[in-house]
Design a protein around this motif. Structure first.
Motif, mmCIF file in Angstrom:
data_model
loop_
_atom_site.group_PDB
_atom_site.id
_atom_site.type_symbol
_atom_site.label_atom_id
_atom_site.label_comp_id
_atom_site.label_asym_id
_atom_site.label_seq_id
_atom_site.Cartn_x
_atom_site.Cartn_y
_atom_site.Cartn_z
ATOM 1 N N GLY B 60 -0.286 8.372 18.996
ATOM 2 C CA GLY B 60 0.388 9.346 19.854
ATOM 3 C C GLY B 60 0.065 9.158 21.316
ATOM 4 O O GLY B 60 0.005 10.145 22.057
ATOM 5 N N LEU B 61 -0.136 7.913 21.740
ATOM 6 C CA LEU B 61 -0.276 7.653 23.174
ATOM 7 C C LEU B 61 1.017 7.050 23.713
ATOM 8 O O LEU B 61 1.615 7.567 24.650
ATOM 9 C CB LEU B 61 -1.455 6.708 23.457
ATOM 10 N N ASN B 62 1.454 5.963 23.096
ATOM 11 C CA ASN B 62 2.645 5.274 23.604
ATOM 12 C C ASN B 62 3.934 5.700 22.900
ATOM 13 O O ASN B 62 5.018 5.552 23.437
ATOM 14 C CB ASN B 62 2.489 3.758 23.461
ATOM 15 N N ASN B 80 -2.201 -1.414 29.584
ATOM 16 C CA ASN B 80 -3.148 -0.441 30.101
ATOM 17 C C ASN B 80 -3.585 0.535 29.018
ATOM 18 O O ASN B 80 -2.784 0.973 28.195
ATOM 19 C CB ASN B 80 -2.532 0.341 31.263
ATOM 20 N N ASN B 81 -4.836 0.843 29.044
ATOM 21 C CA ASN B 81 -5.406 1.909 28.243
ATOM 22 C C ASN B 81 -5.194 3.213 29.040
ATOM 23 O O ASN B 81 -4.950 3.186 30.233
ATOM 24 C CB ASN B 81 -6.909 1.602 28.056
ATOM 25 N N ALA B 82 -5.237 4.345 28.368
ATOM 26 C CA ALA B 82 -5.021 5.606 29.084
ATOM 27 C C ALA B 82 -5.666 6.749 28.320
ATOM 28 O O ALA B 82 -6.040 6.609 27.154
ATOM 29 C CB ALA B 82 -3.520 5.861 29.261
ATOM 30 N N ASP B 83 -5.794 7.848 29.002
ATOM 31 C CA ASP B 83 -6.302 9.089 28.418
ATOM 32 C C ASP B 83 -5.446 9.462 27.202
ATOM 33 O O ASP B 83 -4.231 9.574 27.298
ATOM 34 C CB ASP B 83 -6.209 10.184 29.494
ATOM 35 N N GLU B 84 -6.110 9.667 26.059
ATOM 36 C CA GLU B 84 -5.379 10.071 24.851
ATOM 37 C C GLU B 84 -5.482 11.570 24.612
ATOM 38 O O GLU B 84 -5.112 12.061 23.552
ATOM 39 C CB GLU B 84 -5.939 9.321 23.636
#
Ligand SMILES: [Fe+3]
Ligand SMILES: [Fe+3]
Lengths: 114, 281, 281, 114
Positions: B60-62, B80-84
């Motif tokens: 449920g990030l991308n 890129n990694n990001a806040d989940e």
């Protein structure tokens, strides 16, 4: 749905029926990937829920913080985890809540599988 | 032609990222988990792969339910990694192996896999943590091709279909016009269930049988339906589909595999954690 | 069980929406095109289908290259039309047939189609114009299930794969526990090319042969590769894949089809426009 | 790319190579679905192109309004159509431009297929 229904104890597969029912709730939880959105929710939960079009049962489940109610309202574990995170709850807090155990009891249950 | 030299598989859990961030690797709770990795790190240090093809499942990030893919293949120059949602510190971006992405995309569509292609793709802990676990010092010295398999919304692709996907990916790697060394990696499982009255469910006997099966009988788990897998491994245990895809890819690279290392530890968070590394034999 | 009563196919072009908006149906340029539709409108008026399953291709409204699906199935309760960049007036929203969407989704994944599911989906002129052409007065008295097939980015699904998709959709409709009447519709083609030095390319001989083939030899076009189709029908002529999917769905509903009506007119904009309607025989 | 290359006269299939090359350009064109974005582009083309990270050849092709150049820079017909729309160009304007004809000549060419 023409899928054969098969019951697995204590388990609600997130299928089409659940996905339909839970769309607004899960969309709100998906929005919590953003720190700004988490802050906006904390600042005014009711307004935030209304903005995402949550149904009354979904709103009640969010207010209650009860994961089993959130699942019954169509919540998906992967998205609900972001809601739980807002309150600093980890997966063992959530597991304990859903199984009616204390966190220590729940941890002991997990360890017993080892 | 490129060389597919081996395969890796590991569990992923957001809490692992937190533990790394806080330097808890030797704390009593974490030590039996992190202790599994050095032999694999050494093997990778000796093998020096250039590229990792990562089978993982987005949490449920991308992807959201507005456009939920069954299979999605990354084709970005950078991921890129990001806040989940939990504010855990993110990892630096990863470089994509774009030529191999398109090689895989063309092969898969040519073999009737109806994939989604992603020229822009945020990658979550399931894609990033394995790389951090396998290369703990600095940035992982590899480029990546992330391949996402739906475990979020049913119907999921069947274990059989995922195995077929993995085989096609292996064939694509073998046919890639490059001198690079490639490893395939699976991120997910093993048995765990986060939701419902059965939360905390773990099935050690099944996990161990599954790990054994990957050595010499890799199609064993393809006999199970999605609901079979849910029953036996938990709602999130179905992430073992990633392991199947990885192993299927290896099946195209040689007649058999050699097990380099494995670890199995219960529990981290609510999860039975597994680790395996294979060399093409 | 639901009844699949027939199939429709029509070209789509943004300019058609403009012509409808401006009431140009009887202008000399437009008359030979719009004159094709009344027989089909009458047939639909007599048949009174409840649901349209629409095979169409998104033109960069709902999908971009960051998440480009091969096949995407709508599962929304409502589909909104929107500005595609030209500011042409939008049509009112369309109601989704959500039960049938999930019936199709479950069937397709069960048959190893790796679809994207869309619980939120903007629909462009390719989905909306056929409904307006077939039901020109007010809102179309049907619910819809839009199924998007990639024609934007290569590799496209092969004609063979698209035909198989259509068959599976037909089977899903037949197995749907409902008393509703369903028609399948294709939106796209026929031969046209918008881009490159070959812009304006049209292939009447191929189009006519293709239309004929759909009556009694519907798999004829599955012999062609994507590049074959580009060569024969133009870069956007590959939209005829929609016609193949529609016809394949019909092939599951009865031993043969009866042609209700057809029209073919060159040109509207840069396109050879086609129209066909079939009844299950 | 291991795909066999097959040439089709006057035609550039939008494959992986093109999709890579054209990503920024197509993303900008995709943004033109929004009237606000179209206005922002018209208001300051250079700033808008820079915001979307266009390469120098892509910027030059946008400035030139030449569709063949836009295709060479990785543009995809479905997205480029939105750029053309900003200038009120229809598909026959574009066809004429690409084939080096007047619009009337291009229309005659189309009609001749009937
Ligand atoms: Fe996971
Ligand atoms: Fe079109």
């Amino acid at each position: 749905m023409t899928q054969p229904t098969r019951q697995i104890e204590g388990t609600t597969p997130f299928d089409g029926d659940m996905a339909r029912k839970g769309y607004a709730l899960n969309k709100m939880c998906f929005s919590f990937n953003s720190a700004d959105n988490r802050a906006a929710f904390k600042n005014d939960e009711e307004a935030y829920m209304t903005q995402y079009g949550l149904t009354e049962p979904q709103k009640a489940a969010i207010r209650s913080r009860q994961v089993l109610d959130l699942i019954a309202a169509g919540g998906n574990a992967y998205y609900l985890a972001k809601f739980a995170g807002i309150f600093g709850l980890d997966m063992q807090d959530i597991g304990a809540q859903q199984t009616g155990m204390t966190k220590d009891e729940f941890k002991a249950k997990l360890k017993a599988y080892a | 032609m490129a060389q597919l030299i081996g395969g890796l598989a590991t569990s992923h859990i957001p809490a692992i990222g937190n533990a790394i961030h806080k330097g808890l690797q030797n704390a009593p709770y974490w030590a039996p988990f992190f202790a599994g990795y050095p032999p694999v790190q050494q093997w990778l240090g000796a093998q020096k792969p250039d590229v990792v093809v990562m089978f993982y499942n987005d949490h449920g990030l991308n992807f959201f339910l507005d456009k939920m893919p069954t299979f999605a293949v990354g084709a970005a120059a950078q991921y890129n990694n990001a806040d989940e949602g939990w504010g855990i510190p993110t990892l630096p971006p990863f470089k994509g192996e774009v030529d191999l992405s398109w090689q895989i995309i063309n092969t898969l569509v040519g073999q009737d896999f109806d994939i989604v292609t992603c020229q822009d793709m945020l990658v979550d802990h399931a894609c990033t943590l394995p790389l951090k676990l396998f290369w703990p010092e600095g940035e992982a010295p590899v480029t990546i091709v992330p391949i996402n398999i739906n475990t979020v919304q049913f119907p999921l692709p069947s274990a059989k279909r995922v195995y077929a996907l993995g085989k096609a990916v292996g064939e694509a790697i073998a046919a890639w016009d490059s001198s690079k060394k490639v490893v395939v990696c699976a991120s997910g499982g093993l048995s765990h269930q986060l939701d419902g009255e059965r939360a905390g469910f773990i099935n050690k006997a099944f996990d161990l049988q599954f790990m054994d099966s990957l050595v010499s009988n890799p199609e064993w788990a393809t006999q199970f339906s999605t609901l079979d897998l849910v029953e036996k491994t938990g709602t999130q245990g179905v992430e073992l589909l990633m392991w199947l895809a990885m192993r299927a890819a290896l099946s195209t690279a040689g007649p058999s595999v050699k097990e380099v290392h494995r670890n199995y530890h219960i529990p981290i968070s609510n999860t039975a954690t597994g680790l395996m590394a294979f060399e093409v034999a």
